[in-house]
Design a protein around this motif. Structure first.
Motif, PDB file in Angstrom:
ATOM      1  N   PRO A 148      14.413   5.242  33.931  1.00  0.00           N
ATOM      2  CA  PRO A 148      13.649   4.006  33.764  1.00  0.00           C
ATOM      3  C   PRO A 148      13.187   3.411  35.080  1.00  0.00           C
ATOM      4  CG  PRO A 148      15.879   3.791  32.825  1.00  0.00           C
ATOM      5  CD  PRO A 148      15.745   5.186  33.323  1.00  0.00           C
ATOM      6  N   TYR A 149      14.030   3.521  36.098  1.00  0.00           N
ATOM      7  CA  TYR A 149      13.634   3.010  37.411  1.00  0.00           C
ATOM      8  C   TYR A 149      12.456   3.811  37.956  1.00  0.00           C
ATOM      9  CZ  TYR A 149      13.841   2.355  42.507  1.00  0.00           C
ATOM     10  OH  TYR A 149      13.524   2.122  43.826  1.00  0.00           O
ATOM     11  N   ALA A 150      12.526   5.130  37.878  1.00  0.00           N
ATOM     12  CA  ALA A 150      11.444   5.985  38.366  1.00  0.00           C
ATOM     13  C   ALA A 150      10.140   5.671  37.647  1.00  0.00           C
ATOM     14  CB  ALA A 150      11.813   7.455  38.184  1.00  0.00           C
ATOM     15  N   SER A 151      10.211   5.489  36.354  1.00  0.00           N
ATOM     16  CA  SER A 151       9.007   5.184  35.574  1.00  0.00           C
ATOM     17  C   SER A 151       8.388   3.860  35.998  1.00  0.00           C
ATOM     18  CB  SER A 151       9.346   5.138  34.075  1.00  0.00           C
ATOM     19  OG  SER A 151       9.779   6.408  33.621  1.00  0.00           O
ATOM     20  N   ALA A 152       9.225   2.861  36.250  1.00  0.00           N
ATOM     21  CA  ALA A 152       8.725   1.546  36.660  1.00  0.00           C
ATOM     22  C   ALA A 152       8.035   1.617  38.013  1.00  0.00           C
ATOM     23  CB  ALA A 152       9.867   0.541  36.693  1.00  0.00           C
ATOM     24  N   VAL A 153       8.628   2.353  38.956  1.00  0.00           N
ATOM     25  CA  VAL A 153       8.008   2.490  40.278  1.00  0.00           C
ATOM     26  C   VAL A 153       6.685   3.238  40.164  1.00  0.00           C
ATOM     27  CG1 VAL A 153       8.257   3.466  42.587  1.00  0.00           C
ATOM     28  CG2 VAL A 153      10.218   2.367  41.489  1.00  0.00           C
ATOM     29  N   VAL A 198       1.835   3.696  42.909  1.00  0.00           N
ATOM     30  CA  VAL A 198       2.157   4.467  44.104  1.00  0.00           C
ATOM     31  C   VAL A 198       1.645   5.891  43.947  1.00  0.00           C
ATOM     32  CG1 VAL A 198       4.212   3.070  44.591  1.00  0.00           C
ATOM     33  CG2 VAL A 198       4.444   5.174  43.262  1.00  0.00           C
ATOM     34  N   GLY A 199       1.448   6.560  45.085  1.00  0.00           N
ATOM     35  CA  GLY A 199       0.931   7.918  45.048  1.00  0.00           C
ATOM     36  C   GLY A 199       1.992   8.992  45.142  1.00  0.00           C
ATOM     37  N   GLY A 200       3.233   8.590  45.436  1.00  0.00           N
ATOM     38  CA  GLY A 200       4.320   9.544  45.564  1.00  0.00           C
ATOM     39  C   GLY A 200       5.630   8.823  45.748  1.00  0.00           C
ATOM     40  N   LEU A 201       6.696   9.593  45.788  1.00  0.00           N
ATOM     41  CA  LEU A 201       8.044   9.054  45.924  1.00  0.00           C
ATOM     42  C   LEU A 201       8.774   9.781  47.044  1.00  0.00           C
ATOM     43  CD1 LEU A 201       9.000   9.056  42.128  1.00  0.00           C
ATOM     44  CD2 LEU A 201       8.130   7.107  43.440  1.00  0.00           C
ATOM     45  N   ALA A 202       9.534   9.028  47.812  1.00  0.00           N
ATOM     46  CA  ALA A 202      10.438   9.617  48.793  1.00  0.00           C
ATOM     47  C   ALA A 202      11.849   9.427  48.267  1.00  0.00           C
ATOM     48  CB  ALA A 202      10.272   8.963  50.153  1.00  0.00           C
ATOM     49  N   VAL A 203      12.501  10.510  47.950  1.00  0.00           N
ATOM     50  CA  VAL A 203      13.834  10.480  47.343  1.00  0.00           C
ATOM     51  C   VAL A 203      14.853  10.934  48.386  1.00  0.00           C
ATOM     52  CG1 VAL A 203      15.300  11.444  45.532  1.00  0.00           C
ATOM     53  CG2 VAL A 203      12.903  10.904  45.050  1.00  0.00           C
ATOM     54  N   GLY A 204      15.910  10.151  48.525  1.00  0.00           N
ATOM     55  CA  GLY A 204      16.923  10.490  49.521  1.00  0.00           C
ATOM     56  C   GLY A 204      16.507  10.110  50.923  1.00  0.00           C
ATOM     57  N   ALA A 205      15.546   9.172  51.059  1.00  0.00           N
ATOM     58  CA  ALA A 205      15.214   8.628  52.369  1.00  0.00           C
ATOM     59  C   ALA A 205      16.299   7.628  52.769  1.00  0.00           C
ATOM     60  CB  ALA A 205      13.834   7.980  52.335  1.00  0.00           C
ATOM     61  N   HIS A 206      16.083   6.903  53.865  1.00  0.00           N
ATOM     62  CA  HIS A 206      17.106   5.972  54.349  1.00  0.00           C
ATOM     63  C   HIS A 206      17.438   4.922  53.292  1.00  0.00           C
ATOM     64  CE1 HIS A 206      19.557   4.233  57.479  1.00  0.00           C
ATOM     65  NE2 HIS A 206      18.915   3.089  57.439  1.00  0.00           N
ATOM     66  N   THR A 207      16.414   4.433  52.588  1.00  0.00           N
ATOM     67  CA  THR A 207      16.630   3.424  51.551  1.00  0.00           C
ATOM     68  C   THR A 207      17.477   3.968  50.408  1.00  0.00           C
ATOM     69  OG1 THR A 207      14.491   2.445  52.125  1.00  0.00           O
ATOM     70  CG2 THR A 207      15.445   1.806  50.011  1.00  0.00           C
ATOM     71  N   PHE A 226      13.416  12.454  39.498  1.00  0.00           N
ATOM     72  CA  PHE A 226      12.282  11.600  39.862  1.00  0.00           C
ATOM     73  C   PHE A 226      10.961  12.336  39.659  1.00  0.00           C
ATOM     74  CE2 PHE A 226      15.293   8.797  42.086  1.00  0.00           C
ATOM     75  CZ  PHE A 226      14.719   7.554  41.891  1.00  0.00           C
ATOM     76  N   GLY A 227      10.920  13.610  40.033  1.00  0.00           N
ATOM     77  CA  GLY A 227       9.696  14.371  39.890  1.00  0.00           C
ATOM     78  C   GLY A 227       9.337  14.629  38.440  1.00  0.00           C
ATOM     79  N   THR A 228      10.318  14.997  37.636  1.00  0.00           N
ATOM     80  CA  THR A 228      10.077  15.299  36.224  1.00  0.00           C
ATOM     81  C   THR A 228       9.631  14.061  35.466  1.00  0.00           C
ATOM     82  OG1 THR A 228      11.697  17.096  36.250  1.00  0.00           O
ATOM     83  CG2 THR A 228      11.132  16.159  34.108  1.00  0.00           C
ATOM     84  N   VAL A 229      10.272  12.954  35.721  1.00  0.00           N
ATOM     85  CA  VAL A 229       9.971  11.718  34.989  1.00  0.00           C
ATOM     86  C   VAL A 229       8.584  11.187  35.321  1.00  0.00           C
ATOM     87  CG1 VAL A 229      10.613   9.271  34.773  1.00  0.00           C
ATOM     88  CG2 VAL A 229      12.376  11.040  34.678  1.00  0.00           C
ATOM     89  N   THR A 230       8.181  11.288  36.594  1.00  0.00           N
ATOM     90  CA  THR A 230       6.944  10.643  37.030  1.00  0.00           C
ATOM     91  C   THR A 230       5.746  11.567  37.160  1.00  0.00           C
ATOM     92  OG1 THR A 230       7.388  10.964  39.390  1.00  0.00           O
ATOM     93  CG2 THR A 230       8.323   8.989  38.341  1.00  0.00           C
ATOM     94  N   GLY A 231       5.991  12.844  37.446  1.00  0.00           N
ATOM     95  CA  GLY A 231       4.890  13.755  37.713  1.00  0.00           C
ATOM     96  C   GLY A 231       4.248  13.542  39.069  1.00  0.00           C
ATOM     97  N   ALA A 280      11.312  -1.872  45.413  1.00  0.00           N
ATOM     98  CA  ALA A 280      11.670  -2.896  44.431  1.00  0.00           C
ATOM     99  C   ALA A 280      10.463  -3.626  43.853  1.00  0.00           C
ATOM    100  CB  ALA A 280      12.626  -3.910  45.065  1.00  0.00           C
ATOM    101  N   LEU A 281       9.478  -3.917  44.678  1.00  0.00           N
ATOM    102  CA  LEU A 281       8.228  -4.538  44.233  1.00  0.00           C
ATOM    103  C   LEU A 281       7.070  -3.674  44.744  1.00  0.00           C
ATOM    104  CD1 LEU A 281       9.027  -8.300  44.940  1.00  0.00           C
ATOM    105  CD2 LEU A 281       8.647  -7.284  42.690  1.00  0.00           C
ATOM    106  N   PRO A 282       6.968  -2.440  44.271  1.00  0.00           N
ATOM    107  CA  PRO A 282       6.020  -1.493  44.869  1.00  0.00           C
ATOM    108  C   PRO A 282       4.569  -1.932  44.783  1.00  0.00           C
ATOM    109  CG  PRO A 282       6.972  -0.610  42.846  1.00  0.00           C
ATOM    110  CD  PRO A 282       7.775  -1.810  43.198  1.00  0.00           C
TER     111      PRO A 282
END
Length: 315
Positions: free
Chosen positions: A44-49, A54-63, A81-86, A230-232
């Motif tokens: 659900p979080y991935a879907s909301a972001v 946004v054009g992409g996701l950084a997973v496992g970054a510092h945040t 994250f990749g499967t849920v959002t594409g 959080a507020l992308p």
């Protein structure tokens, strides 16, 4: 140029084209109060972001505290994250000084999980030659686009000079560089200029949560930021206005985002992850049970209440 080299160049150019002018959100990892990853909260979080534009996701970054996560957990997050959002996922990868080879199995697992690129963490205490060696090793071994991660030295224990950045963006597998110098405006300007001069087509991704709008005026053409966790949509609004040349909208959106940055990116600076988790909870995209940062300094509950009250005023 060989056929394989042409294919490699095409992959790098494809990632650059897909991410240029877009925000890549450096996602949070939903943690419980005990420090475990709450997997049920990820989709659900991935879907909301993703829905924010946004054009992409950084997973496992510092945040997302990627350098503290077990390799298997990080690979699962990349896949989820990749499967849920594409969306394309850039996965954070860390290495230990003196044993860069040990990072290859972890990095390979992230590629197998679906990462479109790797965000290469700085290595504490590493020399410029070692930094270049690490990126060359990852690129040549895994044949996947890399993004250089320049993180302010207080958090990374590693300093990147303009000459080092210029050498890194000239490597065949490096697609771009993310700059997160926190409050070093001159350093940010110098590194943007060095990257642009050495490799004009490289992605220059601002990670400057406290210098977000200015860094675009200095030459950044994309963003990879924790403040987008959080507020992308607020980060997207700034970059979209800049790319469209709508300067009045850019100024208004920048002022709103900067107000958020002042609330969340302040001392103790490593507390920003907890503040972003609280912001995501306030926004309703992460439940209270998953709004924890087990790796940052403890912050009082009173600060959460003050943050939420201030967020209401920014609506």
């Amino acid at each position: 140029m060989t056929v394989n080299a042409e294919k490699d160049a095409d992959r790098i150019q494809a990632l650059r084209s897909r991410l240029r002018g877009r925000v890549i959100a450096a996602t949070l990892t939903p943690f419980s109060s005990s420090g475990s990853v709450l997997r049920d909260s990820v989709a659900p979080y991935a879907s909301a972001v993703a829905a924010s534009g946004v054009g992409g996701l950084a997973v496992g970054a510092h945040t997302g505290r990627g350098s503290s996560l077990p390799a298997s957990e990080l690979a699962w997050l990349v896949g989820e994250f990749g499967t849920v959002t594409g969306l394309p996922v850039v996965a954070g990868v860390a290495a230990a000084r003196g044993d860069f080879e040990a990072s290859l199995p972890v990095a390979s697992s992230l590629v197998s999980a679906g990462a479109s690129g790797l965000l290469v963490y700085p290595v504490p205490g590493a020399s410029p030659a070692e930094i270049v060696e690490l990126h060359a090793l990852l690129g040549s071994s895994l044949q996947i686009p890399l993004i250089v991660f320049v993180l302010y030295s207080r958090a990374s224990g590693c300093q990147y000079s303009p000459a080092t950045v210029a050498e890194l963006v000239s490597l065949p597998w490096v697609a771009g560089v993310k700059l997160a110098l926190l409050d070093d405006a001159m350093g940010c300007q110098d590194l943007i200029a060095a990257a642009r001069s050495a490799a004009p087509s490289t992605l220059v991704l601002t990670g400057e949560d406290r210098m977000y709008g200015p860094s675009m005026m200095w030459g950044a053409d994309s963003a990879l930021v924790g403040i987008a966790s959080a507020l992308p949509s607020w980060s997207v609004a700034v970059l979209d206005a800049w790319m469209a040349g709508d300067h009045s909208a850019f100024v208004a959106a920048s002022m709103r985002l900067d107000a958020l940055a002042q609330l969340t990116f302040r001392e103790p600076m490593e507390g920003y992850v907890q503040r972003m988790a609280w912001t995501a909870q306030w926004e309703g995209i992460i439940p209270a049970s998953a709004a924890y940062d087990p790796y940052g300094p403890p912050l009082p509950a009173s600060e959460r209440e003050e943050l939420w009250k201030a967020l209401e005023s920014l609506q």
